[in-house]
Write a protein that holds these residues in place. Structure first.
Motif, PDB file in Angstrom:
ATOM      1  N   PHE A   1     -17.715  12.469   3.248  1.00  0.00           N
ATOM      2  CA  PHE A   1     -18.506  12.866   2.077  1.00  0.00           C
ATOM      3  C   PHE A   1     -18.877  14.354   2.162  1.00  0.00           C
ATOM      4  CE2 PHE A   1     -20.472   8.310   2.077  1.00  0.00           C
ATOM      5  CZ  PHE A   1     -19.324   7.803   1.511  1.00  0.00           C
TER       6      PHE A   1
ATOM      7  N   ASN B   1     -14.251   7.371  -6.204  1.00  0.00           N
ATOM      8  CA  ASN B   1     -13.325   8.426  -5.798  1.00  0.00           C
ATOM      9  C   ASN B   1     -11.877   8.128  -6.173  1.00  0.00           C
ATOM     10  OD1 ASN B   1     -15.700   9.317  -4.736  1.00  0.00           O
ATOM     11  ND2 ASN B   1     -14.909   9.749  -2.703  1.00  0.00           N
TER      12      ASN B   1
ATOM     13  N   PRO C   1       0.053   7.997  -2.325  1.00  0.00           N
ATOM     14  CA  PRO C   1       0.285   9.124  -3.222  1.00  0.00           C
ATOM     15  C   PRO C   1       0.880  10.274  -2.418  1.00  0.00           C
ATOM     16  CG  PRO C   1      -1.831   8.146  -3.683  1.00  0.00           C
ATOM     17  CD  PRO C   1      -1.326   7.491  -2.422  1.00  0.00           C
TER      18      PRO C   1
ATOM     19  N   TYR D   1     -16.923   3.475   7.243  1.00  0.00           N
ATOM     20  CA  TYR D   1     -17.885   2.371   7.182  1.00  0.00           C
ATOM     21  C   TYR D   1     -17.317   1.093   7.800  1.00  0.00           C
ATOM     22  CZ  TYR D   1     -21.178   4.941   4.198  1.00  0.00           C
ATOM     23  OH  TYR D   1     -22.094   5.847   3.720  1.00  0.00           O
ATOM     24  N   LEU D   2     -16.020   0.918   7.702  1.00  0.00           N
ATOM     25  CA  LEU D   2     -15.429  -0.289   8.271  1.00  0.00           C
ATOM     26  C   LEU D   2     -15.178  -0.161   9.767  1.00  0.00           C
ATOM     27  CD1 LEU D   2     -15.223  -1.136   5.362  1.00  0.00           C
ATOM     28  CD2 LEU D   2     -12.843  -1.724   5.668  1.00  0.00           C
TER      29      LEU D   2
ATOM     30  N   ALA E   1      -3.304  12.606  -0.001  1.00  0.00           N
ATOM     31  CA  ALA E   1      -3.631  11.374  -0.729  1.00  0.00           C
ATOM     32  C   ALA E   1      -5.094  10.969  -0.604  1.00  0.00           C
ATOM     33  CB  ALA E   1      -2.743  10.229  -0.236  1.00  0.00           C
ATOM     34  N   CYS E   2      -5.762  11.434   0.445  1.00  0.00           N
ATOM     35  CA  CYS E   2      -7.118  10.949   0.751  1.00  0.00           C
ATOM     36  C   CYS E   2      -8.062  11.190  -0.423  1.00  0.00           C
ATOM     37  CB  CYS E   2      -7.645  11.644   2.004  1.00  0.00           C
ATOM     38  SG  CYS E   2      -9.326  11.166   2.438  1.00  0.00           S
ATOM     39  N   ILE E   3      -8.872  10.177  -0.742  1.00  0.00           N
ATOM     40  CA  ILE E   3      -9.833  10.339  -1.832  1.00  0.00           C
ATOM     41  C   ILE E   3     -11.252  10.576  -1.290  1.00  0.00           C
ATOM     42  CG2 ILE E   3      -8.473   9.059  -3.531  1.00  0.00           C
ATOM     43  CD1 ILE E   3     -10.294   6.632  -2.980  1.00  0.00           C
ATOM     44  N   ASN E   4     -11.357  10.779   0.030  1.00  0.00           N
ATOM     45  CA  ASN E   4     -12.668  11.050   0.632  1.00  0.00           C
ATOM     46  C   ASN E   4     -13.708   9.985   0.298  1.00  0.00           C
ATOM     47  OD1 ASN E   4     -12.941  14.709   0.842  1.00  0.00           O
ATOM     48  ND2 ASN E   4     -12.099  13.234   2.242  1.00  0.00           N
ATOM     49  N   CYS E   5     -13.337   8.745   0.486  1.00  0.00           N
ATOM     50  CA  CYS E   5     -14.321   7.666   0.305  1.00  0.00           C
ATOM     51  C   CYS E   5     -14.898   7.323   1.678  1.00  0.00           C
ATOM     52  CB  CYS E   5     -13.677   6.449  -0.333  1.00  0.00           C
ATOM     53  SG  CYS E   5     -12.371   5.678   0.641  1.00  0.00           S
ATOM     54  N   GLY E   6     -15.794   6.371   1.722  1.00  0.00           N
ATOM     55  CA  GLY E   6     -16.378   6.000   3.008  1.00  0.00           C
ATOM     56  C   GLY E   6     -15.745   4.760   3.612  1.00  0.00           C
ATOM     57  N   THR E   7     -14.632   4.330   3.053  1.00  0.00           N
ATOM     58  CA  THR E   7     -14.059   3.063   3.506  1.00  0.00           C
ATOM     59  C   THR E   7     -13.719   3.078   4.995  1.00  0.00           C
ATOM     60  OG1 THR E   7     -13.185   2.663   1.303  1.00  0.00           O
ATOM     61  CG2 THR E   7     -12.206   1.406   3.087  1.00  0.00           C
TER      62      THR E   7
ATOM     63  N   MET F   1       0.845  -1.195   0.000  1.00  0.00           N
ATOM     64  CA  MET F   1       0.000   0.000   0.000  1.00  0.00           C
ATOM     65  C   MET F   1       0.879   1.243   0.000  1.00  0.00           C
ATOM     66  SD  MET F   1      -3.019  -1.176  -0.029  1.00  0.00           S
ATOM     67  CE  MET F   1      -4.378  -0.289   0.696  1.00  0.00           C
ATOM     68  N   ASN F   2       1.207   1.727  -1.183  1.00  0.00           N
ATOM     69  CA  ASN F   2       1.966   2.967  -1.237  1.00  0.00           C
ATOM     70  C   ASN F   2       1.021   4.158  -1.186  1.00  0.00           C
ATOM     71  OD1 ASN F   2       4.394   1.642  -1.337  1.00  0.00           O
ATOM     72  ND2 ASN F   2       4.289   1.407  -3.568  1.00  0.00           N
TER      73      ASN F   2
ATOM     74  N   CYS G   1     -19.463   2.772  -0.445  1.00  0.00           N
ATOM     75  CA  CYS G   1     -18.491   3.670   0.176  1.00  0.00           C
ATOM     76  C   CYS G   1     -17.912   4.616  -0.859  1.00  0.00           C
ATOM     77  CB  CYS G   1     -17.367   2.857   0.807  1.00  0.00           C
ATOM     78  SG  CYS G   1     -16.339   2.021  -0.407  1.00  0.00           S
TER      79      CYS G   1
ATOM     80  N   TYR H   1      -5.017  13.186  -8.826  1.00  0.00           N
ATOM     81  CA  TYR H   1      -4.528  14.287  -7.993  1.00  0.00           C
ATOM     82  C   TYR H   1      -4.212  15.544  -8.808  1.00  0.00           C
ATOM     83  CZ  TYR H   1      -4.489  10.635  -4.544  1.00  0.00           C
ATOM     84  OH  TYR H   1      -4.890   9.631  -3.708  1.00  0.00           O
TER      85      TYR H   1
ATOM     86  N   ALA I   1      -7.435  -1.112   5.134  1.00  0.00           N
ATOM     87  CA  ALA I   1      -8.307  -0.987   3.965  1.00  0.00           C
ATOM     88  C   ALA I   1      -8.218   0.348   3.235  1.00  0.00           C
ATOM     89  CB  ALA I   1      -9.758  -1.246   4.366  1.00  0.00           C
ATOM     90  N   CYS I   2      -7.651   1.364   3.833  1.00  0.00           N
ATOM     91  CA  CYS I   2      -7.600   2.648   3.126  1.00  0.00           C
ATOM     92  C   CYS I   2      -6.869   2.451   1.801  1.00  0.00           C
ATOM     93  CB  CYS I   2      -6.887   3.704   3.965  1.00  0.00           C
ATOM     94  SG  CYS I   2      -6.586   5.220   3.016  1.00  0.00           S
ATOM     95  N   PRO I   3      -7.515   2.807   0.690  1.00  0.00           N
ATOM     96  CA  PRO I   3      -6.892   2.549  -0.607  1.00  0.00           C
ATOM     97  C   PRO I   3      -5.612   3.340  -0.839  1.00  0.00           C
ATOM     98  CG  PRO I   3      -9.005   3.692  -0.873  1.00  0.00           C
ATOM     99  CD  PRO I   3      -8.880   3.352   0.571  1.00  0.00           C
ATOM    100  N   VAL I   4      -5.416   4.407  -0.074  1.00  0.00           N
ATOM    101  CA  VAL I   4      -4.236   5.234  -0.308  1.00  0.00           C
ATOM    102  C   VAL I   4      -3.345   5.347   0.932  1.00  0.00           C
ATOM    103  CG1 VAL I   4      -5.257   6.513  -2.206  1.00  0.00           C
ATOM    104  CG2 VAL I   4      -5.604   7.306   0.127  1.00  0.00           C
TER     105      VAL I   4
END
Ligand code: SF4
Ligand code: SF4
Ligand code: SF4
Ligand code: SF4
Lengths: 315, 351
Positions: free
Chosen positions: B279, A213, A38, B249-250, B240-246, A35-36, A208, A63, B329-332
């Protein structure tokens, strides 16, 4: 990959030192395996944080949207295609960008890695085409091709389509790929089977919106699912609302999606959401001979009209 | 209280029996991860997991909760009148909940069950629930419960703590609710309490030692709220945050919801759904003004709420139990451990 990293750092440091750009967008090492994060480097010193490996699957074009600075950006094949799309859609100007092109050898699928060791992963070590996974259940070495993200296995544009400087010689493009096997399987289903398939696929969706996003195409100021006066789509995880979200989002990506896989990678519950965009990608290829993000000189099929359009109902 | 021994050979029959008296929730494997599901008649808990992808909060606080029903059919005398949705709660058991998730209910309770305000849906469901915990013999590398007020064998908020020991469970009874549940399942073989505790202590020490990540929280209370709010690091944290609900919600401790009406034909329901501070719509006013209209505002809110406002308001730790879900779980890769440590040390002398 390590050579790439040194080169990325050197180019980024030079650009910042020479004030060619205000910032460089790339990745820094994540705090957990695969998990890199950005990352934006604003000084030459910070460029030592920039890394490159097979876990840079997030699409950095995300971005760029509406930024005003001069920006250096690290771009693999799919990122570069989304940058092209961004430029065509006026979300960024070409001359604001210095694109550091990375010939890509594919990104690794974190779920396949976890499956390979049946659970927790403590460390992932790359050595050319070999990936060694260390976990509490022991070590395992796998071939990179077997653990690639599905979109990377199907990719035909690993080399950036647009760049100002490359970090290495181009890599060989993959040929003889059947990119649409999964789409044809669904096309062949009858309507009830299709519906059942989609309901099952989307059953775990928690709405979610990480898929949306993470996608560089999804920059609308108000997404249709967030429209609320009046509200267009229900907010619960009702199957119809889930399908509405996914189908409509996919249509909005038609002719724009580069199959970068960021959406699928981001999903916390592992839904294969690319199945929808893949279908529209196939349609665009078959109907218009179009692949997104290859050139700055052609408008995307859904924002032009040609008088010789064979669909004679449009007059 | 006593400790009961459950042989693996008794397990399936006991769970089956339990289903006569309780709705039973437990982890089940779905695709490549585990989630809590209500078990149907023949299903068994799958306790071969490190932690579930989503927390156990949905057993008490579902993602969608129906509150009222109504009709718009003007030929009916009660048209446009809200009726309470039928109460579908009943005795339920959550089997195999990890200590971090059980502790989370105690944090959430501070919001949903206060002397002045009682959230009827949450309170009713929580009261009817018996929590049977499963101690973590092998915590994951992203767990940091020991520095978030808990631990892999923590008993807080649980009615029973199961400890897997070779081919048996040692079931430590912690409350009367727990005793009743074990009784209903027919688990009755009392272990020698002192001997069982020695075994449990040894496993606990091993598990505590296996937690290799931690956060520092000792300075959070002392930090000046507005200075922390204006700290320069938020921009880097939020980039980096994409402001999702992950993450929200988790998370077992995130409690925010949104109330919605939905009408199909003439039939309407008023429901509440989980919502997320990430959101933009979460804070959008009717006027069109949005007080948290940038990403930095939203990211800062999540961390300030969990790690500062909550600390100041309740003086009872942070609003996080260290389950590590958002970290995994955070995608970023926005890592609450790093953010917490930055907040904690902000303004202090680096030496
Ligand atoms: S829809 Fe998915 S694959 Fe397509 S561009 Fe967006 S993130 Fe990439
Ligand atoms: S990321 Fe996954 S769970 Fe979230 S909205 Fe997209 S498909 Fe649903
Ligand atoms: S911190 Fe991560 S999981 Fe949470 S909203 Fe931001 S990107 Fe999504
Ligand atoms: S904030 Fe993250 S680590 Fe803390 S309880 Fe929530 S999901 Fe778990």
């Amino acid at each position: 990959m390590l050579q790439y990293q040194d080169k990325i750092q050197a180019i980024a440091a030079r650009l910042l030192k020479e004030c060619k750009v205000d910032l460089v967008i790339g990745f820094r090492r994540g705090t957990v395996p695969m998990m890199n994060e950005p990352y934006v480097a604003r000084t030459a010193e910070q460029t030592t944080n920039l890394i490159w490996d097979s876990h840079c699957g997030i699409n950095l074009t995300n971005y760029l949207t509406d930024r005003k600075e001069k920006i250096g950006i690290v771009a693999k094949g799919c990122d570069s295609r989304n940058i092209v799309t961004h430029i065509l859609e006026n979300k960024i100007e070409r001359d604001q960008l210095y694109i550091i092109g990375v010939p890509c050898q594919g990104m690794v699928d974190k779920r396949k890695i976890a499956q390979a060791v049946n659970g927790a992963v403590d460390q992932v070590i790359e050595n050319g085409n070999e990936i060694t996974i260390k976990g509490p259940a022991g070590d395992k070495t796998v071939t990179k091709a077997d653990v690639l993200q599905n979109n990377c296995s199907l990719c035909k544009h690993r080399n950036p389509t647009i760049h100002d400087e490359m970090v290495a010689e181009p890599v060989a493009e993959q040929t003889d790929i059947d990119a649409y096997e999964s789409v044809r399987a669904i096309e062949a289903m009858d309507i009830d089977a299709k519906r059942a398939y989609f309901e099952k696929l989307l059953e775990p969706c928690i709405r979610c919106y990480a898929c949306r996003n993470a996608c560089p195409l999804c920059y609308c100021p108000t997404c249709f699912v967030d429209e609320h006066r009046p509200q267009w789509v229900g907010k619960s995880t009702d199957p119809v609302d889930n399908m509405t979200f996914h189908f409509l989002r996919a249509y909005h990506c038609a002719g724009r999606c580069t199959d970068c896989g960021a959406c699928e990678r981001a999903c916390p519950v592992g839904i294969k959401v690319r199945i929808f965009t893949k279908k529209l990608e196939k349609d665009c290829l078959e109907l218009f001979g179009w692949e997104a993000g290859l050139s700055l000189d052609t408008r995307p099929p859904l924002d032009v009209y040609r008088p010789e359009d064979p669909d004679d109902f449009i007059k | 209280m006593k400790t009961i021994t459950i042989e693996m050979s008794q397990w399936a029959a006991g769970i089956a029996k339990l289903k006569d008296a309780y709705r039973v929730w437990s982890p089940v494997r779905e695709n490549d991860y585990h989630v809590f599901k209500e078990l149907n008649k023949d299903a068994l808990p799958d306790l071969d997991f490190s932690n579930t992808r989503l927390s156990a909060k949905q057993a008490i606080y579902p993602q969608t909760q129906k509150m009222f029903e109504y009709t718009l059919d003007e030929s009916r005398p009660d048209h446009h009148i809200m009726h309470e949705a039928p109460d579908t709660t009943g005795p339920q058991a959550v089997i195999g909940i990890r200590p971090c998730d059980a502790a989370a209910f105690l944090l959430v309770q501070k919001n949903f069950n206060t002397p002045q305000y009682k959230d009827p849906y949450w309170v009713k469901a929580y009261e009817k629930t018996t929590l049977v915990g499963l101690a973590c013999n092998n915590p994951c590398s992203t767990c940091f419960c020991t520095s978030a007020g808990g631990g892999p064998f923590d008993e807080k908020g649980l009615d029973v703590l199961l400890v897997a020991d070779k081919d048996q469970y040692l079931a430590k009874v912690l409350t009367d609710k727990g005793a009743k549940l074990l009784d209903a399942a027919g688990f009755k073989d009392e272990a020698d309490a002192a001997g069982a505790q020695v075994t449990i202590d040894a496993l606990r020490e091993k598990a505590d030692a296996a937690i290799n990540s931690e956060i520092a929280t000792d300075q959070l209370g002392a930090q000046e709220t507005l200075t922390l709010y204006d700290a320069p690091f938020w921009e880097e944290v939020a980039f980096a945050c994409i402001n999702c609900g992950t993450c929200t919600y988790l998370c077992p401790t995130c409690w925010c919801f949104d109330i919605q009406d939905e009408v199909r034909g003439h039939n309407g329901v008023r429901m509440r759904n989980w919502d997320s501070c990430m959101f933009p719509l979460f804070t959008l006013h009717g006027s069109g003004h949005n007080p948290r209209d940038t990403k930095i505002h939203r990211v800062r809110q999540r961390f300030m709420h969990k790690l500062k406002y909550f600390v100041d308001k309740y003086d009872d730790g942070i609003q996080c139990t260290g389950c590590g879900r958002c970290v995994r779980a955070c995608p970023v890769n926005i890592d609450i451990r790093n953010v917490c440590n930055q907040m904690n040390r902000f303004g202090t002398c680096p030496a």
